[in-house]
Design an enzyme around this catalytic site. Structure first.
Site, PDB file in Angstrom:
ATOM      1  N   HIS A 108      19.880 -19.361 -14.909  1.00 42.35           N
ATOM      2  CA  HIS A 108      19.576 -18.859 -13.555  1.00 42.35           C
ATOM      3  C   HIS A 108      20.494 -17.678 -13.246  1.00 42.35           C
ATOM      4  O   HIS A 108      21.496 -17.469 -13.928  1.00 42.35           O
ATOM      5  CB  HIS A 108      19.806 -19.964 -12.516  1.00 42.35           C
ATOM      6  CG  HIS A 108      21.249 -20.363 -12.396  1.00 42.35           C
ATOM      7  ND1 HIS A 108      21.859 -21.248 -13.268  1.00 42.35           N
ATOM      8  CD2 HIS A 108      22.233 -19.975 -11.537  1.00 42.35           C
ATOM      9  CE1 HIS A 108      23.132 -21.377 -12.956  1.00 42.35           C
ATOM     10  NE2 HIS A 108      23.391 -20.616 -11.898  1.00 42.35           N
TER      11      HIS A 108
ATOM     12  N   ASP B 219      22.694 -16.161  -9.781  1.00 48.16           N
ATOM     13  CA  ASP B 219      23.149 -16.653  -8.477  1.00 48.16           C
ATOM     14  C   ASP B 219      22.538 -15.777  -7.378  1.00 48.16           C
ATOM     15  O   ASP B 219      22.375 -14.574  -7.559  1.00 48.16           O
ATOM     16  CB  ASP B 219      24.679 -16.619  -8.394  1.00 48.16           C
ATOM     17  CG  ASP B 219      25.328 -17.624  -9.341  1.00 48.16           C
ATOM     18  OD1 ASP B 219      24.609 -18.514  -9.856  1.00 48.16           O
ATOM     19  OD2 ASP B 219      26.548 -17.523  -9.571  1.00 48.16           O
TER      20      ASP B 219
ATOM     21  N   ARG C  22      33.219 -32.312 -18.014  1.00 47.87           N
ATOM     22  CA  ARG C  22      33.554 -30.957 -17.546  1.00 47.87           C
ATOM     23  C   ARG C  22      33.259 -30.827 -16.051  1.00 47.87           C
ATOM     24  O   ARG C  22      32.259 -31.364 -15.569  1.00 47.87           O
ATOM     25  CB  ARG C  22      32.725 -29.937 -18.328  1.00 47.87           C
ATOM     26  CG  ARG C  22      32.893 -28.520 -17.848  1.00 47.87           C
ATOM     27  CD  ARG C  22      32.208 -27.528 -18.788  1.00 47.87           C
ATOM     28  NE  ARG C  22      32.477 -26.177 -18.330  1.00 47.87           N
ATOM     29  CZ  ARG C  22      31.676 -25.492 -17.522  1.00 47.87           C
ATOM     30  NH1 ARG C  22      30.551 -26.026 -17.084  1.00 47.87           N
ATOM     31  NH2 ARG C  22      32.004 -24.274 -17.154  1.00 47.87           N
TER      32      ARG C  22
HETATM   33  C1  LIG Z   1      24.018 -20.566  -1.440  1.00 46.48           C
HETATM   34  C2  LIG Z   1      23.357 -21.152  -2.388  1.00 46.48           C
HETATM   35  C3  LIG Z   1      23.311 -20.698  -3.797  1.00 46.48           C
HETATM   36  C4  LIG Z   1      22.632 -21.846  -4.504  1.00 46.48           C
HETATM   37  C5  LIG Z   1      21.675 -22.289  -3.456  1.00 46.48           C
HETATM   38  C6  LIG Z   1      22.562 -22.369  -2.235  1.00 46.48           C
HETATM   39  C7  LIG Z   1      23.489 -23.602  -2.346  1.00 46.48           C
HETATM   40  C8  LIG Z   1      23.820 -24.011  -3.770  1.00 46.48           C
HETATM   41  C9  LIG Z   1      23.682 -22.940  -4.825  1.00 46.48           C
HETATM   42  C10 LIG Z   1      23.322 -23.469  -6.197  1.00 46.48           C
HETATM   43  C11 LIG Z   1      24.501 -24.109  -6.978  1.00 46.48           C
HETATM   44  C12 LIG Z   1      24.064 -24.498  -8.397  1.00 46.48           C
HETATM   45  C13 LIG Z   1      23.209 -23.410  -9.070  1.00 46.48           C
HETATM   46  C14 LIG Z   1      22.131 -22.878  -8.095  1.00 46.48           C
HETATM   47  C15 LIG Z   1      21.185 -21.935  -8.825  1.00 46.48           C
HETATM   48  C16 LIG Z   1      21.478 -24.045  -7.417  1.00 46.48           C
HETATM   49  O1  LIG Z   1      20.538 -24.668  -7.814  1.00 46.48           O
HETATM   50  O2  LIG Z   1      22.183 -24.336  -6.244  1.00 46.48           O
HETATM   51  C17 LIG Z   1      22.822 -22.235  -6.906  1.00 46.48           C
HETATM   52  C18 LIG Z   1      21.941 -21.548  -5.840  1.00 46.48           C
HETATM   53  C19 LIG Z   1      21.667 -20.066  -6.074  1.00 46.48           C
HETATM   54  O3  LIG Z   1      22.553 -19.291  -6.414  1.00 46.48           O
HETATM   55  O4  LIG Z   1      20.502 -19.710  -5.887  1.00 46.48           O
HETATM   56  O1  LIG Z   2      29.428 -24.836 -14.449  1.00 40.51           O
HETATM   57  C1  LIG Z   2      29.363 -23.646 -14.702  1.00 40.51           C
HETATM   58  O2  LIG Z   2      30.112 -23.100 -15.501  1.00 40.51           O
HETATM   59  C2  LIG Z   2      28.282 -22.797 -14.070  1.00 40.51           C
HETATM   60  C3  LIG Z   2      27.985 -23.174 -12.650  1.00 40.51           C
HETATM   61  C4  LIG Z   2      26.995 -22.253 -12.014  1.00 40.51           C
HETATM   62  O3  LIG Z   2      26.448 -21.396 -12.646  1.00 40.51           O
HETATM   63  C5  LIG Z   2      26.677 -22.401 -10.590  1.00 40.51           C
HETATM   64  O4  LIG Z   2      27.202 -23.310  -9.920  1.00 40.51           O
HETATM   65  O5  LIG Z   2      25.867 -21.563 -10.100  1.00 40.51           O
HETATM   66 FE   LIG Z   3      25.395 -20.004 -11.299  1.00 43.32          FE
END
Ligand SMILES: C=C1C[C@]23C[C@H]1CC[C@H]2[C@@]12CCC[C@@](C)(C(=O)O1)[C@H]2[C@@H]3C(=O)O
Ligand SMILES: O=C(O)CCC(=O)C(=O)O
Ligand SMILES: [Fe+2]
Length: 387
Positions: free
Chosen positions: A238, A240, A306
């Protein structure tokens, strides 16, 4: 139908609709009780990727480690953002003791019994709490991980986890939110500064109050020991959605990998005390695609549990992000339409890896030099214009 009775009532509704808390609803599915399973269940079995484990020596040191005291730091940052969208920083000023505490409290949370963690589950319309990665809905197989998201205060959920003993956890998380916020603002200054933008150009990074405050989410990630790591996925590929993400990973266990066009999956090796900086999609938009938002994923392993802690930094809720006018001209028209963070998270929650395409400007005919360029980052009213 709800009757709007006052301006303040309207403002409340407007603000709550604007807030990122409304995005990614209904992604509150419950993680597996990892301690209770012996083998990898079919629900968690992915088709192995041919490059597992990542052992190509050419890729080992591809992600730069930048010392913020280095006089060349700015140009190294620019190069890393243009080429990869990821780098690590050292000498960043966040005390190592706090990072150690952060890791300790994160481990303390995820080591709790499954039933205890479920007391603090993220509700369908909530943001804070325990659950699966939100992007899980886009994959037919489940990921080998669990997470705990914190937006604002963690107190309410922490009380469910430790009814008599939540203070330590909350103090550490709140200290971490403060430190990470400061470092993110500094990093945004350096990243945009590396393109020649001045602090005056990027005023909106400054600390603010109320709805004009930057929004952020602290995400604790846990990847339990896995019986069959080559066929499991910790966190699926993915990008961010933030402006920038700061990531702290425990230093005994790698797992984070970044996709690099010419090299494939490249490991981001843990370095004691270092923090990984990821360019997010909103920064990619702001830079008019000069900077890459890196596709990354997390692998799991057989030996260590981890953990990683990600801090997602975004703009204030009423700010529209679009390519900075200083970076666009007749030959470089703005590639994206303006979006708030909430709008972008909604696009991500619907279209996932196609979200950037959805907000891409399709009409890229060169605009007339007489017509003013579109706004860069603007609030809802003219007097809030930030640039
Ligand atoms: C502010 C954010 C950014 C989110 C959504 C929301 C809260 C949690 C974040 C994450 C965290 C884990 C990876 C991700 C891909 C996910 O599934 O939730 C992230 C997502 C994004 O970066 O889109
Ligand atoms: O655990 C990791 O190293 C990646 C976590 C991550 O990509 C995320 O929280 O968006
Ligand atoms: Fe990420």
């Amino acid at each position: 139908m709800t009757k709007l009775t006052s301006a303040s009532h309207f403002r409340e509704i407007f603000q709550s609709m604007n807030s990122i808390s409304e995005s990614y609803k209904n992604t509150h599915m419950i993680p597996l009780d990892f301690k209770a399973v012996l083998g990898l269940p079919d629900s968690h079995t992915w088709t192995p990727t041919p490059d597992y484990p990542p052992d190509n020596p050419l890729t080992t040191n591809s992600v730069p480690v930048i010392d913020l005291f280095d006089p060349n730091a700015i140009s190294l940052i620019r190069h890393a953002c243009e080429r990869l969208g990821v780098f690590q920083v050292i000498n960043h000023g966040i005390p190592i003791d706090l990072l150690n505490e952060l890791e300790l409290q994160t481990r303390r949370l995820f080591s709790l019994q499954a039933e205890r963690k479920l007391r603090a589950v993220r509700s369908p319309d909530g943001f804070t709490g325990y659950g699966l990665p939100r992007i899980s809905t886009f994959f037919s197989k489940m990921m080998w991980s669990e997470g705990f998201s914190i937006k604002g205060s963690p107190v309410e959920h922490a009380r469910q986890l430790w009814p008599h003993d939540h203070t330590n956890f909350c103090n550490v998380m709140e200290a971490c939110q403060r430190e990470m916020k400061g470092l993110s603002e500094q990093m945004i200054g350096l990243v945009l500064g590396s393109l020649g933008l001045t602090p005056e150009d990027i005023k909106w990074v400054e600390p603010r109050t109320g709805s004009r405050q930057a929004q952020d989410v602290l995400q604790l990630n846990s990847y339990p020991v896995c019986p069959d790591p080559s066929r499991a996925m910790g966190l699926a590929p993915h990008t961010d959605s933030s402006l920038l993400t700061l990531l702290y990973q425990s230093n005994d266990t790698g797992g984070l990998q970044v996709l690099v066009e010419t090299l494939g999956w490249v490991p981001v090796n843990p370095i004691s005390g270092a923090i990984v900086v990821n360019v997010g999609d909103l920064m990619h938009i702001l830079s008019n695609a000069r900077f890459k938002s890196a596709v990354h994923r997390a692998a799991v392993n057989k030996i260590h549990h981890r953990v990683s802690i990600a801090y997602f930094h975004g703009p204030p809720s009423d700010v529209k992000v679009s390519p900075l006018t200083q970076l666009t001209d007749i030959d470089h028209p703005p590639l994206y339409r303006p979006v708030t963070w909430k709008e972008y998270l909604d696009a991500k929650a619907t279209h996932f890896d196609k979200a950037l395409e959805v907000i891409r400007n399709n009409d890229l005919r060169k605009s007339s030099p007489l017509s003013p360029p579109p706004s860069c980052i603007v609030g809802p009213k003219d007097e809030h214009n930030l640039l």
